[in-house]
Design an enzyme around this catalytic site. Structure first.
Site, PDB file in Angstrom:
ATOM      1  N   ASN A  41      53.831  43.128  28.613  1.00  0.00           N
ATOM      2  CA  ASN A  41      52.681  43.583  29.393  1.00  0.00           C
ATOM      3  C   ASN A  41      51.814  42.433  29.916  1.00  0.00           C
ATOM      4  O   ASN A  41      51.242  42.537  30.997  1.00  0.00           O
ATOM      5  CB  ASN A  41      51.819  44.518  28.531  1.00  0.00           C
ATOM      6  CG  ASN A  41      50.429  44.682  29.098  1.00  0.00           C
ATOM      7  OD1 ASN A  41      50.209  45.444  30.034  1.00  0.00           O
ATOM      8  ND2 ASN A  41      49.471  43.950  28.533  1.00  0.00           N
ATOM      9  N   SER A  56      55.762  37.649  41.960  1.00  0.00           N
ATOM     10  CA  SER A  56      56.113  37.659  40.531  1.00  0.00           C
ATOM     11  C   SER A  56      56.521  39.063  40.085  1.00  0.00           C
ATOM     12  O   SER A  56      57.439  39.231  39.289  1.00  0.00           O
ATOM     13  CB  SER A  56      54.954  37.128  39.679  1.00  0.00           C
ATOM     14  OG  SER A  56      53.904  38.069  39.571  1.00  0.00           O
ATOM     15  N   TYR A  97      51.243  36.707  43.222  1.00  0.00           N
ATOM     16  CA  TYR A  97      51.304  37.786  42.226  1.00  0.00           C
ATOM     17  C   TYR A  97      52.360  38.828  42.635  1.00  0.00           C
ATOM     18  O   TYR A  97      53.177  39.239  41.812  1.00  0.00           O
ATOM     19  CB  TYR A  97      49.920  38.434  42.121  1.00  0.00           C
ATOM     20  CG  TYR A  97      49.821  39.617  41.192  1.00  0.00           C
ATOM     21  CD1 TYR A  97      49.757  39.439  39.815  1.00  0.00           C
ATOM     22  CD2 TYR A  97      49.777  40.916  41.691  1.00  0.00           C
ATOM     23  CE1 TYR A  97      49.651  40.525  38.960  1.00  0.00           C
ATOM     24  CE2 TYR A  97      49.672  42.007  40.838  1.00  0.00           C
ATOM     25  CZ  TYR A  97      49.603  41.806  39.479  1.00  0.00           C
ATOM     26  OH  TYR A  97      49.501  42.893  38.631  1.00  0.00           O
TER      27      TYR A  97
HETATM   28  N1  LIG Z   1      44.765  46.305  36.239  1.00  0.00           N
HETATM   29  C1  LIG Z   1      45.531  46.567  37.304  1.00  0.00           C
HETATM   30  O1  LIG Z   1      45.040  47.015  38.351  1.00  0.00           O
HETATM   31  C2  LIG Z   1      47.012  46.352  37.223  1.00  0.00           C
HETATM   32  C3  LIG Z   1      47.807  46.923  38.219  1.00  0.00           C
HETATM   33  C4  LIG Z   1      49.180  46.739  38.181  1.00  0.00           C
HETATM   34  C5  LIG Z   1      49.751  46.001  37.167  1.00  0.00           C
HETATM   35  N2  LIG Z   1      48.957  45.434  36.205  1.00  0.00           N
HETATM   36  C6  LIG Z   1      49.625  44.660  35.165  1.00  0.00           C
HETATM   37  O2  LIG Z   1      49.252  45.130  33.888  1.00  0.00           O
HETATM   38  C7  LIG Z   1      49.374  44.076  32.933  1.00  0.00           C
HETATM   39  C8  LIG Z   1      48.124  44.026  32.077  1.00  0.00           C
HETATM   40  O3  LIG Z   1      47.034  43.687  32.907  1.00  0.00           O
HETATM   41  P1  LIG Z   1      45.547  44.231  32.684  1.00  0.00           P
HETATM   42  O4  LIG Z   1      45.127  44.869  33.943  1.00  0.00           O
HETATM   43  O5  LIG Z   1      45.434  44.963  31.411  1.00  0.00           O
HETATM   44  O6  LIG Z   1      44.774  42.821  32.634  1.00  0.00           O
HETATM   45  P2  LIG Z   1      43.835  42.132  31.538  1.00  0.00           P
HETATM   46  O7  LIG Z   1      42.840  43.113  31.025  1.00  0.00           O
HETATM   47  O8  LIG Z   1      43.357  40.887  32.189  1.00  0.00           O
HETATM   48  O9  LIG Z   1      44.848  41.792  30.359  1.00  0.00           O
HETATM   49  C9  LIG Z   1      45.799  40.783  30.491  1.00  0.00           C
HETATM   50  C10 LIG Z   1      46.387  40.505  29.128  1.00  0.00           C
HETATM   51  O10 LIG Z   1      47.404  39.509  29.266  1.00  0.00           O
HETATM   52  C11 LIG Z   1      47.195  38.529  28.265  1.00  0.00           C
HETATM   53  N3  LIG Z   1      47.696  37.233  28.688  1.00  0.00           N
HETATM   54  C12 LIG Z   1      47.566  36.625  29.877  1.00  0.00           C
HETATM   55  N4  LIG Z   1      48.150  35.424  29.853  1.00  0.00           N
HETATM   56  C13 LIG Z   1      48.650  35.266  28.602  1.00  0.00           C
HETATM   57  C14 LIG Z   1      49.342  34.203  27.958  1.00  0.00           C
HETATM   58  N5  LIG Z   1      49.673  33.076  28.579  1.00  0.00           N
HETATM   59  N6  LIG Z   1      49.706  34.392  26.660  1.00  0.00           N
HETATM   60  C15 LIG Z   1      49.392  35.530  25.998  1.00  0.00           C
HETATM   61  N7  LIG Z   1      48.737  36.559  26.562  1.00  0.00           N
HETATM   62  C16 LIG Z   1      48.362  36.411  27.853  1.00  0.00           C
HETATM   63  C17 LIG Z   1      45.692  38.514  28.024  1.00  0.00           C
HETATM   64  O11 LIG Z   1      45.469  38.035  26.711  1.00  0.00           O
HETATM   65  P3  LIG Z   1      44.396  36.903  26.302  1.00  0.00           P
HETATM   66  O12 LIG Z   1      43.225  37.085  27.182  1.00  0.00           O
HETATM   67  O13 LIG Z   1      44.123  37.199  24.864  1.00  0.00           O
HETATM   68  O14 LIG Z   1      45.111  35.639  26.498  1.00  0.00           O
HETATM   69  C18 LIG Z   1      45.348  39.993  28.145  1.00  0.00           C
HETATM   70  O15 LIG Z   1      45.539  40.637  26.910  1.00  0.00           O
HETATM   71  C19 LIG Z   1      49.637  42.806  33.740  1.00  0.00           C
HETATM   72  O16 LIG Z   1      51.004  42.484  33.704  1.00  0.00           O
HETATM   73  C20 LIG Z   1      49.224  43.179  35.148  1.00  0.00           C
HETATM   74  O17 LIG Z   1      49.908  42.459  36.114  1.00  0.00           O
HETATM   75  C21 LIG Z   1      47.600  45.596  36.201  1.00  0.00           C
END
Ligand SMILES: NC(=O)c1ccc[n+]([C@@H]2O[C@H](COP(=O)([O-])OP(=O)(O)OC[C@H]3O[C@@H](n4cnc5c(N)ncnc54)[C@H](OP(=O)(O)O)[C@@H]3O)[C@@H](O)[C@H]2O)c1
Length: 253
Positions: A89, A159, A156
């Site tokens: 994730n 990716s 992005y």
């Molecule tokens: N929110 C949206 O609109 C949306 C839409 C489509 C897809 N997504 C996808 O959903 C997934 C989760 O995103 P989110 O929206 O929940 O964002 P978020 O709240 O910013 O969470 C991102 C998570 O990824 C972790 N992370 C990032 N880089 C890391 C690293 N190098 N090592 C370990 N952990 C890492 C962060 O952990 P730490 O901060 O503890 O490092 C955090 O727990 C992502 O893949 C994103 O692309 C999100």
């Protein structure tokens, strides 16, 4: 849909969608391994996962670091002796003006390393154990893998397109072992991902328009992950499950 005795790794479980996924698995009695870097956030999520007399296993790790990914799998196997479900994730968004040299290569490396390379790395290490358990893999992709909405998000989007293809290749490769591989592709979800990318605009100001006139919540994505990881989805592999409130279609109107 109980996951009693199942062992589940969720990366990026310290925030947003990953946190919701970890909590949802904990509610289904799974042994959850929550992975992230932010100690304080991990602690908060771990507390919320303390359900059904189970304590989640917390691993503070940077998934872009190969020593850390090895540690994630080693600690999981040492502690639980198996792995059933891997949820890739963790992910980051970076916005870049490709018409200027806006640190393009640094941003490219960071996005691809986090959103693609680390997934390939962790999956490679998890694969022997998933074959043993006939488990499954779920990657959190994005509808950005199917359409470039804004030029500044191109890296992005690239990716996530790569992640969709990787899922297909892994589904083909692991099908003969009974291991299913699927992606979930959310549209805009209310998390900190935009703020972390330096975007200061509110969700309203970002002007997302969806058919259902609403944005996603992390728990809705977690519900789909729970379904895909369960035996109810035993015939589902190589699929992309979209939850975008009709955003993709809306963009075509
Ligand atoms: N929110 C949206 O609109 C949306 C839409 C489509 C897809 N997504 C996808 O959903 C997934 C989760 O995103 P989110 O929206 O929940 O964002 P978020 O709240 O910013 O969470 C991102 C998570 O990824 C972790 N992370 C990032 N880089 C890391 C690293 N190098 N090592 C370990 N952990 C890492 C962060 O952990 P730490 O901060 O503890 O490092 C955090 O727990 C992502 O893949 C994103 O692309 C999100």
């Amino acid at each position: 849909m109980s996951f009693d005795s199942k062992v589940v790794i969720v990366t990026g479980a310290s925030s947003g969608i990953g946190a919701a996924i970890a909590i949802a698995f904990a509610k289904e009695s799974a042994n959850v391994i929550i992975v992230g870097r932010n100690e304080e956030n991990l602690r908060k999520v771990a507390k919320q996962c303390e359900i059904n007399n189970r304590i989640p296993y917390v691993i503070n790790a940077d998934i872009t670091n190969e020593n850390d990914t090895k540690r994630i799998i080693d600690e999981t196997i040492n502690k639980f002796n198996k792995l059933d479900i891997l949820v890739n994730n963790a992910g980051i968004l970076r916005t870049v003006d490709l018409s200027k040299d806006d640190n393009i290569m640094e941003n490219y490396d960071e996005v691809m390393k986090t959103n693609v390379r680390s997934v390939v790395d962790l999956t490679r290490l998890a694969t022997p154990f998933l074959i043993q358990s006939k488990g499954n893999i779920i990657n959190i992709s994005s509808i950005s893998g199917r359409k470039v909405f804004r030029g500044q998000n191109t890296l992005y989007c690239m990716s996530k397109a790569a992640l969709d293809h990787y899922m297909r290749g892994m589904a083909i490769t692991l099908g003969k072992y009974g291991v299913r591989v699927n992606n979930v592709s959310p549209g805009p979800v209310k998390t900190d991902i935009f703020a972390r990318a330096g975007i200061t605009a509110s969700f309203e100001e970002m002007g997302f328009k969806t058919l259902l006139d609403r944005l996603g919540e992390p728990e809705e994505i977690a519900d789909i992950v729970i379904f895909l990881a369960s035996d109810k989805a035993k015939g589902v592999t190589g699929s992309i499950y979209t939850s975008d409130n009709g955003y993709l279609l809306c963009m075509q109107q």
